[in-house]
Design a protein around this motif. Structure first.
Motif, PDB file in Angstrom:
ATOM      1  N   ASN A 185      34.219  41.430  36.624  1.00 49.27           N
ATOM      2  CA  ASN A 185      34.772  41.617  37.963  1.00 49.27           C
ATOM      3  C   ASN A 185      33.840  41.025  39.006  1.00 49.27           C
ATOM      4  O   ASN A 185      32.888  41.665  39.404  1.00 49.27           O
ATOM      5  CB  ASN A 185      34.983  43.107  38.252  1.00 49.27           C
ATOM      6  CG  ASN A 185      35.734  43.297  39.555  1.00 49.27           C
ATOM      7  OD1 ASN A 185      36.421  42.415  40.016  1.00 49.27           O
ATOM      8  ND2 ASN A 185      35.568  44.463  40.167  1.00 49.27           N
ATOM      9  N   PRO A 186      34.039  39.821  39.404  1.00 51.81           N
ATOM     10  CA  PRO A 186      35.238  39.022  39.195  1.00 51.81           C
ATOM     11  C   PRO A 186      35.125  37.953  38.111  1.00 51.81           C
ATOM     12  O   PRO A 186      34.056  37.463  37.824  1.00 51.81           O
ATOM     13  CB  PRO A 186      35.353  38.310  40.541  1.00 51.81           C
ATOM     14  CG  PRO A 186      33.916  38.056  40.930  1.00 51.81           C
ATOM     15  CD  PRO A 186      33.144  39.227  40.399  1.00 51.81           C
ATOM     16  N   ASP A 199      30.506  38.120  37.052  1.00 48.29           N
ATOM     17  CA  ASP A 199      29.795  39.381  36.904  1.00 48.29           C
ATOM     18  C   ASP A 199      30.057  39.873  35.478  1.00 48.29           C
ATOM     19  O   ASP A 199      30.997  39.388  34.827  1.00 48.29           O
ATOM     20  CB  ASP A 199      30.309  40.405  37.943  1.00 48.29           C
ATOM     21  CG  ASP A 199      29.417  41.643  38.036  1.00 48.29           C
ATOM     22  OD1 ASP A 199      28.350  41.658  37.412  1.00 48.29           O
ATOM     23  OD2 ASP A 199      29.809  42.596  38.757  1.00 48.29           O
TER      24      ASP A 199
HETATM   25 MN    MN Z   1      31.300  42.929  40.231  1.00 49.24          MN
END
Ligand code: MN
Ligand code: GDP
Length: 361
Positions: A185-186, A199
Protein backbone atom coordinates in the motif's frame (compact mmCIF):
# COMPACT_ATOMS: atom_id res chain seq x y z
CA UNK A 1 6.56 -11.36 13.85
CA UNK A 2 6.64 -8.27 11.70
CA UNK A 3 9.27 -7.77 9.05
CA UNK A 4 10.56 -4.31 8.26
CA UNK A 5 9.72 -2.75 4.92
CA UNK A 6 13.24 -3.26 3.58
CA UNK A 7 13.22 -6.91 4.63
CA UNK A 8 9.86 -7.52 3.02
CA UNK A 9 11.08 -5.83 -0.17
CA UNK A 10 14.14 -8.11 -0.25
CA UNK A 11 11.74 -11.03 -0.28
CA UNK A 12 9.54 -9.38 -2.91
CA UNK A 13 12.61 -9.04 -5.11
CA UNK A 14 13.28 -12.76 -4.87
CA UNK A 15 9.77 -13.34 -6.19
CA UNK A 16 10.36 -10.79 -8.95
CA UNK A 17 7.79 -8.33 -7.64
CA UNK A 18 9.06 -4.97 -8.92
CA UNK A 19 10.19 -2.63 -6.13
CA UNK A 20 11.91 0.78 -6.34
CA UNK A 21 15.69 0.72 -6.39
CA UNK A 22 17.13 1.43 -2.98
CA UNK A 23 19.35 0.57 -0.05
CA UNK A 24 19.20 0.54 3.73
CA UNK A 25 21.40 2.70 5.96
CA UNK A 26 21.91 3.66 9.59
CA UNK A 27 24.29 6.50 8.77
CA UNK A 28 24.66 9.44 6.41
CA UNK A 29 25.49 8.80 2.77
CA UNK A 30 28.34 9.88 0.48
CA UNK A 31 26.68 10.47 -2.85
CA UNK A 32 23.37 10.73 -4.59
CA UNK A 33 22.62 10.90 -8.28
CA UNK A 34 18.86 11.31 -8.26
CA UNK A 35 15.96 12.50 -6.10
CA UNK A 36 15.13 10.06 -3.32
CA UNK A 37 12.54 9.21 -0.75
CA UNK A 38 13.88 8.52 2.75
CA UNK A 39 11.76 6.10 4.75
CA UNK A 40 11.93 5.47 8.48
CA UNK A 41 12.06 1.71 9.14
CA UNK A 42 9.63 1.40 12.01
CA UNK A 43 6.91 -1.18 12.42
CA UNK A 44 3.95 1.19 12.45
CA UNK A 45 1.51 2.13 9.74
CA UNK A 46 0.93 5.65 8.47
CA UNK A 47 4.54 6.74 8.64
CA UNK A 48 3.91 9.29 5.91
CA UNK A 49 1.43 11.26 8.00
CA UNK A 50 3.60 10.85 11.11
CA UNK A 51 6.62 12.48 9.40
CA UNK A 52 8.49 9.26 8.72
CA UNK A 53 8.65 9.60 4.92
CA UNK A 54 10.81 12.47 3.63
CA UNK A 55 12.10 13.52 0.23
CA UNK A 56 15.46 14.91 -0.91
CA UNK A 57 17.04 16.04 -4.18
CA UNK A 58 20.68 16.49 -3.18
CA UNK A 59 23.11 14.58 -1.01
CA UNK A 60 23.23 17.44 1.54
CA UNK A 61 19.47 17.54 1.80
CA UNK A 62 19.35 13.75 2.06
CA UNK A 63 21.86 13.72 4.92
CA UNK A 64 19.91 16.37 6.79
CA UNK A 65 16.76 14.30 6.53
CA UNK A 66 18.53 11.05 7.38
CA UNK A 67 19.85 12.70 10.54
CA UNK A 68 16.42 14.08 11.31
CA UNK A 69 14.79 10.65 11.04
CA UNK A 70 17.51 8.80 12.95
CA UNK A 71 16.96 11.13 15.90
CA UNK A 72 13.26 10.70 15.85
CA UNK A 73 10.56 8.46 17.20
CA UNK A 74 7.63 7.68 14.94
CA UNK A 75 4.52 6.82 16.94
CA UNK A 76 6.73 5.86 19.87
CA UNK A 77 9.15 3.73 17.86
CA UNK A 78 12.78 4.76 17.64
CA UNK A 79 14.10 4.95 14.09
CA UNK A 80 17.27 2.88 13.79
CA UNK A 81 17.51 2.56 10.03
CA UNK A 82 16.21 4.35 6.98
CA UNK A 83 15.49 3.02 3.53
CA UNK A 84 16.67 5.28 0.72
CA UNK A 85 14.86 4.77 -2.56
CA UNK A 86 14.67 6.44 -5.93
CA UNK A 87 11.74 8.84 -5.88
CA UNK A 88 9.02 7.41 -8.07
CA UNK A 89 6.87 9.71 -10.22
CA UNK A 90 3.47 8.48 -9.10
CA UNK A 91 0.39 8.59 -11.29
CA UNK A 92 -1.89 6.34 -9.23
CA UNK A 93 -1.86 4.41 -5.97
CA UNK A 94 -3.62 1.09 -5.45
CA UNK A 95 -4.05 -1.07 -2.37
CA UNK A 96 -3.29 -4.80 -2.26
CA UNK A 97 -3.46 -6.97 0.84
CA UNK A 98 -3.67 -10.67 1.63
CA UNK A 99 -4.59 -12.10 5.01
CA UNK A 100 -6.50 -15.01 6.52
CA UNK A 101 -10.23 -14.45 6.92
CA UNK A 102 -11.00 -16.34 10.10
CA UNK A 103 -14.74 -16.46 9.52
CA UNK A 104 -14.33 -17.87 6.00
CA UNK A 105 -11.27 -19.88 7.01
CA UNK A 106 -9.59 -18.92 3.80
CA UNK A 107 -6.94 -16.53 2.59
CA UNK A 108 -8.53 -13.37 1.28
CA UNK A 109 -7.05 -11.12 -1.38
CA UNK A 110 -8.15 -7.49 -1.07
CA UNK A 111 -7.65 -4.93 -3.79
CA UNK A 112 -8.70 -1.31 -4.00
CA UNK A 113 -8.15 1.56 -6.36
CA UNK A 114 -8.19 3.78 -3.26
CA UNK A 115 -4.58 3.05 -2.34
CA UNK A 116 -1.95 5.01 -0.46
CA UNK A 117 -4.38 6.06 2.22
CA UNK A 118 -5.57 4.30 5.34
CA UNK A 119 -7.41 1.24 4.08
CA UNK A 120 -9.45 0.93 7.30
CA UNK A 121 -10.90 4.33 6.45
CA UNK A 122 -11.88 3.12 2.97
CA UNK A 123 -13.43 0.00 4.53
CA UNK A 124 -15.62 2.27 6.66
CA UNK A 125 -16.60 4.95 4.19
CA UNK A 126 -16.47 3.14 0.82
CA UNK A 127 -16.52 -0.61 1.48
CA UNK A 128 -17.64 -1.26 -2.11
CA UNK A 129 -14.27 0.11 -3.22
CA UNK A 130 -12.50 -2.92 -1.76
CA UNK A 131 -12.69 -6.02 -3.94
CA UNK A 132 -12.32 -9.26 -2.01
CA UNK A 133 -11.52 -12.69 -3.30
CA UNK A 134 -11.41 -15.77 -1.05
CA UNK A 135 -8.82 -18.28 -2.19
CA UNK A 136 -9.46 -21.99 -1.89
CA UNK A 137 -6.43 -22.95 0.21
CA UNK A 138 -6.36 -26.41 -1.34
CA UNK A 139 -5.82 -25.13 -4.84
CA UNK A 140 -3.44 -22.75 -6.54
CA UNK A 141 -4.23 -19.15 -7.26
CA UNK A 142 -4.55 -19.10 -11.03
CA UNK A 143 -3.40 -16.02 -12.94
CA UNK A 144 -6.82 -15.46 -14.53
CA UNK A 145 -8.32 -15.00 -11.06
CA UNK A 146 -5.90 -12.18 -10.35
CA UNK A 147 -6.96 -10.59 -13.64
CA UNK A 148 -10.64 -10.98 -12.75
CA UNK A 149 -10.15 -9.19 -9.44
CA UNK A 150 -8.73 -6.24 -11.35
CA UNK A 151 -11.48 -6.27 -13.94
CA UNK A 152 -13.95 -6.11 -11.10
CA UNK A 153 -12.03 -3.15 -9.67
CA UNK A 154 -12.33 -1.48 -13.05
CA UNK A 155 -8.71 -0.53 -13.56
CA UNK A 156 -7.57 0.33 -17.11
CA UNK A 157 -7.00 -2.83 -19.15
CA UNK A 158 -3.47 -1.72 -20.02
CA UNK A 159 -2.54 -1.98 -16.33
CA UNK A 160 -4.13 -5.37 -15.69
CA UNK A 161 -1.28 -7.72 -16.72
CA UNK A 162 1.32 -5.88 -14.63
CA UNK A 163 -0.82 -5.59 -11.51
CA UNK A 164 -2.22 -9.12 -11.86
CA UNK A 165 1.34 -10.39 -11.96
CA UNK A 166 2.00 -8.65 -8.61
CA UNK A 167 -1.12 -10.21 -7.08
CA UNK A 168 -0.12 -13.66 -8.33
CA UNK A 169 3.41 -13.35 -6.98
CA UNK A 170 2.34 -11.78 -3.70
CA UNK A 171 0.06 -14.72 -3.04
CA UNK A 172 3.08 -16.99 -3.46
CA UNK A 173 5.00 -14.88 -0.91
CA UNK A 174 2.04 -15.11 1.46
CA UNK A 175 1.89 -18.90 1.19
CA UNK A 176 5.61 -19.66 1.16
CA UNK A 177 6.37 -17.34 4.07
CA UNK A 178 3.42 -18.47 6.22
CA UNK A 179 2.13 -14.92 6.10
CA UNK A 180 -0.44 -13.57 8.52
CA UNK A 181 -0.70 -10.33 6.59
CA UNK A 182 1.04 -9.10 3.50
CA UNK A 183 0.31 -5.69 2.08
CA UNK A 184 1.45 -3.41 -0.68
CA UNK A 185 0.00 0.00 0.00
CA UNK A 186 0.52 1.55 -2.41
CA UNK A 187 1.12 -0.37 -5.57
CA UNK A 188 2.04 2.63 -7.69
CA UNK A 189 1.41 3.13 -11.35
CA UNK A 190 4.22 5.38 -12.52
CA UNK A 191 3.95 8.22 -15.02
CA UNK A 192 5.60 5.93 -17.57
CA UNK A 193 3.15 3.10 -16.93
CA UNK A 194 5.08 0.71 -14.70
CA UNK A 195 3.57 -0.98 -11.64
CA UNK A 196 5.74 -1.08 -8.49
CA UNK A 197 5.45 -2.08 -4.85
CA UNK A 198 6.21 1.26 -3.20
CA UNK A 199 5.55 0.03 0.32
CA UNK A 200 5.66 -3.41 1.91
CA UNK A 201 4.17 -5.05 4.99
CA UNK A 202 4.87 -8.68 5.80
CA UNK A 203 3.82 -10.27 9.08
CA UNK A 204 4.68 -13.92 9.47
CA UNK A 205 3.16 -16.56 11.69
CA UNK A 206 5.22 -17.17 14.84
CA UNK A 207 3.88 -20.71 15.00
CA UNK A 208 5.59 -21.48 11.69
CA UNK A 209 9.09 -20.71 12.99
CA UNK A 210 10.09 -24.33 12.64
CA UNK A 211 9.54 -24.22 8.88
CA UNK A 212 11.70 -21.16 8.28
CA UNK A 213 14.88 -19.44 9.12
CA UNK A 214 13.52 -16.25 10.64
CA UNK A 215 16.72 -15.61 12.59
CA UNK A 216 18.03 -13.28 9.90
CA UNK A 217 15.23 -10.76 10.43
CA UNK A 218 15.70 -7.77 12.68
CA UNK A 219 12.81 -8.35 15.05
CA UNK A 220 13.91 -11.91 15.76
CA UNK A 221 17.00 -10.88 17.69
CA UNK A 222 15.03 -8.16 19.49
CA UNK A 223 12.47 -10.73 20.57
CA UNK A 224 15.26 -12.92 21.92
CA UNK A 225 16.74 -10.03 23.83
CA UNK A 226 13.56 -8.91 25.49
CA UNK A 227 12.92 -11.20 28.41
CA UNK A 228 9.40 -10.08 29.09
CA UNK A 229 6.32 -8.77 27.32
CA UNK A 230 5.30 -5.26 28.29
CA UNK A 231 2.29 -3.30 27.11
CA UNK A 232 1.72 0.15 28.49
CA UNK A 233 -1.84 1.08 29.46
CA UNK A 234 -3.67 4.16 30.72
CA UNK A 235 -4.14 3.36 34.39
CA UNK A 236 -1.96 3.64 37.49
CA UNK A 237 -1.66 0.12 38.92
CA UNK A 238 1.29 -1.89 37.65
CA UNK A 239 0.29 -5.47 36.84
CA UNK A 240 2.89 -8.23 36.66
CA UNK A 241 2.21 -11.91 36.11
CA UNK A 242 3.93 -14.95 34.69
CA UNK A 243 2.22 -16.13 31.53
CA UNK A 244 -0.04 -14.02 29.35
CA UNK A 245 -3.25 -15.64 30.61
CA UNK A 246 -2.46 -15.11 34.26
CA UNK A 247 -1.39 -11.54 33.61
CA UNK A 248 -4.66 -10.81 31.81
CA UNK A 249 -6.60 -12.39 34.67
CA UNK A 250 -4.61 -10.20 37.05
CA UNK A 251 -5.64 -7.12 35.11
CA UNK A 252 -9.26 -8.21 35.38
CA UNK A 253 -9.06 -8.70 39.11
CA UNK A 254 -7.39 -5.32 39.61
CA UNK A 255 -10.23 -3.74 37.63
CA UNK A 256 -12.78 -5.73 39.59
CA UNK A 257 -11.58 -4.09 42.80
CA UNK A 258 -11.61 -0.60 41.37
CA UNK A 259 -8.06 -0.29 40.07
CA UNK A 260 -6.92 0.66 36.59
CA UNK A 261 -3.95 -1.22 35.13
CA UNK A 262 -0.93 0.89 34.16
CA UNK A 263 0.52 -1.96 32.16
CA UNK A 264 0.47 -5.59 31.21
CA UNK A 265 3.79 -7.17 32.07
CA UNK A 266 4.35 -10.89 31.57
CA UNK A 267 7.68 -12.01 33.05
CA UNK A 268 7.32 -15.33 31.20
CA UNK A 269 8.47 -18.72 32.44
CA UNK A 270 11.54 -19.24 34.61
CA UNK A 271 12.19 -15.58 35.39
CA UNK A 272 15.07 -15.13 37.83
CA UNK A 273 15.75 -12.36 40.33
CA UNK A 274 17.36 -10.12 37.72
CA UNK A 275 14.44 -10.42 35.30
CA UNK A 276 12.01 -9.59 38.10
CA UNK A 277 14.06 -6.53 38.99
CA UNK A 278 14.16 -5.37 35.38
CA UNK A 279 10.42 -5.94 35.06
CA UNK A 280 9.69 -3.89 38.17
CA UNK A 281 11.93 -1.10 36.96
CA UNK A 282 10.13 -1.13 33.64
CA UNK A 283 6.82 -0.72 35.46
CA UNK A 284 8.27 2.10 37.57
CA UNK A 285 9.24 4.09 34.47
CA UNK A 286 5.62 5.22 34.70
CA UNK A 287 4.06 6.84 37.74
CA UNK A 288 2.13 4.09 39.49
CA UNK A 289 0.14 4.08 42.71
CA UNK A 290 0.88 0.45 43.37
CA UNK A 291 2.04 -2.83 41.86
CA UNK A 292 0.10 -6.07 41.74
CA UNK A 293 2.21 -9.20 41.30
CA UNK A 294 0.68 -12.57 40.56
CA UNK A 295 2.93 -15.58 40.11
CA UNK A 296 2.05 -19.23 39.71
CA UNK A 297 5.46 -20.80 40.00
CA UNK A 298 6.37 -23.91 38.03
CA UNK A 299 9.80 -23.49 36.51
CA UNK A 300 9.71 -20.01 38.02
CA UNK A 301 10.76 -20.07 41.68
CA UNK A 302 8.91 -18.03 44.27
CA UNK A 303 12.09 -17.33 46.24
CA UNK A 304 13.80 -15.86 43.17
CA UNK A 305 10.78 -13.65 42.45
CA UNK A 306 10.62 -12.59 46.11
CA UNK A 307 14.32 -11.67 46.13
CA UNK A 308 13.85 -9.49 43.07
CA UNK A 309 10.87 -7.74 44.63
CA UNK A 310 12.71 -7.14 47.91
CA UNK A 311 15.73 -5.62 46.21
CA UNK A 312 13.61 -3.16 44.27
CA UNK A 313 11.54 -2.43 47.39
CA UNK A 314 14.72 -1.52 49.28
CA UNK A 315 15.57 1.03 46.60
CA UNK A 316 12.02 2.39 46.47
CA UNK A 317 10.54 1.92 49.96
CA UNK A 318 7.48 4.00 49.05
CA UNK A 319 6.11 1.61 46.48
CA UNK A 320 2.93 -0.13 47.48
CA UNK A 321 2.95 -3.81 46.62
CA UNK A 322 0.60 -6.73 46.88
CA UNK A 323 1.88 -10.14 45.93
CA UNK A 324 0.16 -13.40 45.28
CA UNK A 325 2.54 -16.28 44.80
CA UNK A 326 2.06 -20.04 44.70
CA UNK A 327 4.06 -23.04 43.60
CA UNK A 328 7.74 -23.91 43.55
CA UNK A 329 9.56 -22.73 46.70
CA UNK A 330 6.44 -21.00 47.90
CA UNK A 331 7.32 -21.16 51.60
CA UNK A 332 10.74 -19.65 51.07
CA UNK A 333 9.29 -16.93 48.86
CA UNK A 334 6.65 -16.07 51.40
CA UNK A 335 9.23 -15.94 54.20
CA UNK A 336 11.43 -13.52 52.21
CA UNK A 337 8.49 -11.23 51.47
CA UNK A 338 7.00 -11.17 54.97
CA UNK A 339 10.39 -10.64 56.59
CA UNK A 340 10.69 -7.52 54.49
CA UNK A 341 7.20 -6.26 55.19
CA UNK A 342 5.75 -6.88 51.73
CA UNK A 343 2.05 -7.83 51.75
CA UNK A 344 1.50 -11.37 50.63
CA UNK A 345 -1.77 -13.21 49.98
CA UNK A 346 -2.73 -16.70 48.86
CA UNK A 347 -5.53 -15.71 46.51
CA UNK A 348 -5.45 -13.09 43.79
CA UNK A 349 -8.75 -11.64 44.99
CA UNK A 350 -7.29 -11.04 48.45
CA UNK A 351 -4.13 -9.57 47.00
CA UNK A 352 -6.08 -7.17 44.79
CA UNK A 353 -8.33 -6.16 47.69
CA UNK A 354 -5.31 -5.64 49.91
CA UNK A 355 -3.54 -3.48 47.33
CA UNK A 356 -6.54 -1.23 46.81
CA UNK A 357 -6.93 -0.90 50.56
CA UNK A 358 -3.30 0.13 51.06
CA UNK A 359 -3.47 2.60 48.18
CA UNK A 360 -6.67 4.20 49.42
CA UNK A 361 -5.61 4.25 53.07
MN1 MN B 1 1.97 2.50 2.97
P1 GDP C 1 3.25 4.63 5.08
O1 GDP C 1 2.73 6.01 5.31
O2 GDP C 1 3.90 4.07 6.31
O3 GDP C 1 2.21 3.70 4.52
O4 GDP C 1 4.43 4.74 4.00
P2 GDP C 1 4.43 4.60 2.39
O5 GDP C 1 5.68 3.97 1.99
O6 GDP C 1 3.19 3.93 1.92
O7 GDP C 1 4.45 6.10 1.90
C1 GDP C 1 3.39 6.99 2.17
C2 GDP C 1 3.08 7.83 0.96
O8 GDP C 1 4.23 8.57 0.58
C3 GDP C 1 2.72 7.03 -0.28
O9 GDP C 1 1.37 6.66 -0.30
C4 GDP C 1 3.06 8.01 -1.38
O10 GDP C 1 2.00 8.92 -1.59
C5 GDP C 1 4.25 8.76 -0.81
N1 GDP C 1 5.48 8.21 -1.40
C6 GDP C 1 6.20 7.17 -0.95
N2 GDP C 1 7.23 6.91 -1.77
C7 GDP C 1 7.12 7.78 -2.81
C8 GDP C 1 7.87 8.03 -4.01
O11 GDP C 1 8.84 7.35 -4.33
N3 GDP C 1 7.44 9.04 -4.80
C9 GDP C 1 6.36 9.80 -4.51
N4 GDP C 1 6.02 10.77 -5.34
N5 GDP C 1 5.63 9.61 -3.39
C10 GDP C 1 6.01 8.63 -2.55
Amino acid sequence: MKLHEYEAKEIFKKYKIPVPEGFITATEIKELDKPVVIKAQVLVGGRGKAGGILFADTVEEANEKIKELLNKEIKGEKVEKVLIEEKIPIKKEYYLGITIDRAERKPVIMFSTEGGVDIEEVAKTNPEKIIKYYVNPQSELLPYIARNILKQANIPSSEIPKVADIIYKLYKVFKDMDGMLVEINPIVITEDGRALAADAVLNVDDDAYYRHDYTKFEEYSKKEKSEFAYVQLDGDIGVIGNGAGLTLASMDIVKEYGGNPACFLDIGGGADKETVKKALKKVLEKDVKGIFINVLAGITRCDEVAKGIVEVFKEHPNIKFAVRMMGTNEDEGRRILTENGIPFEYSMEDAAKKLMKIINA
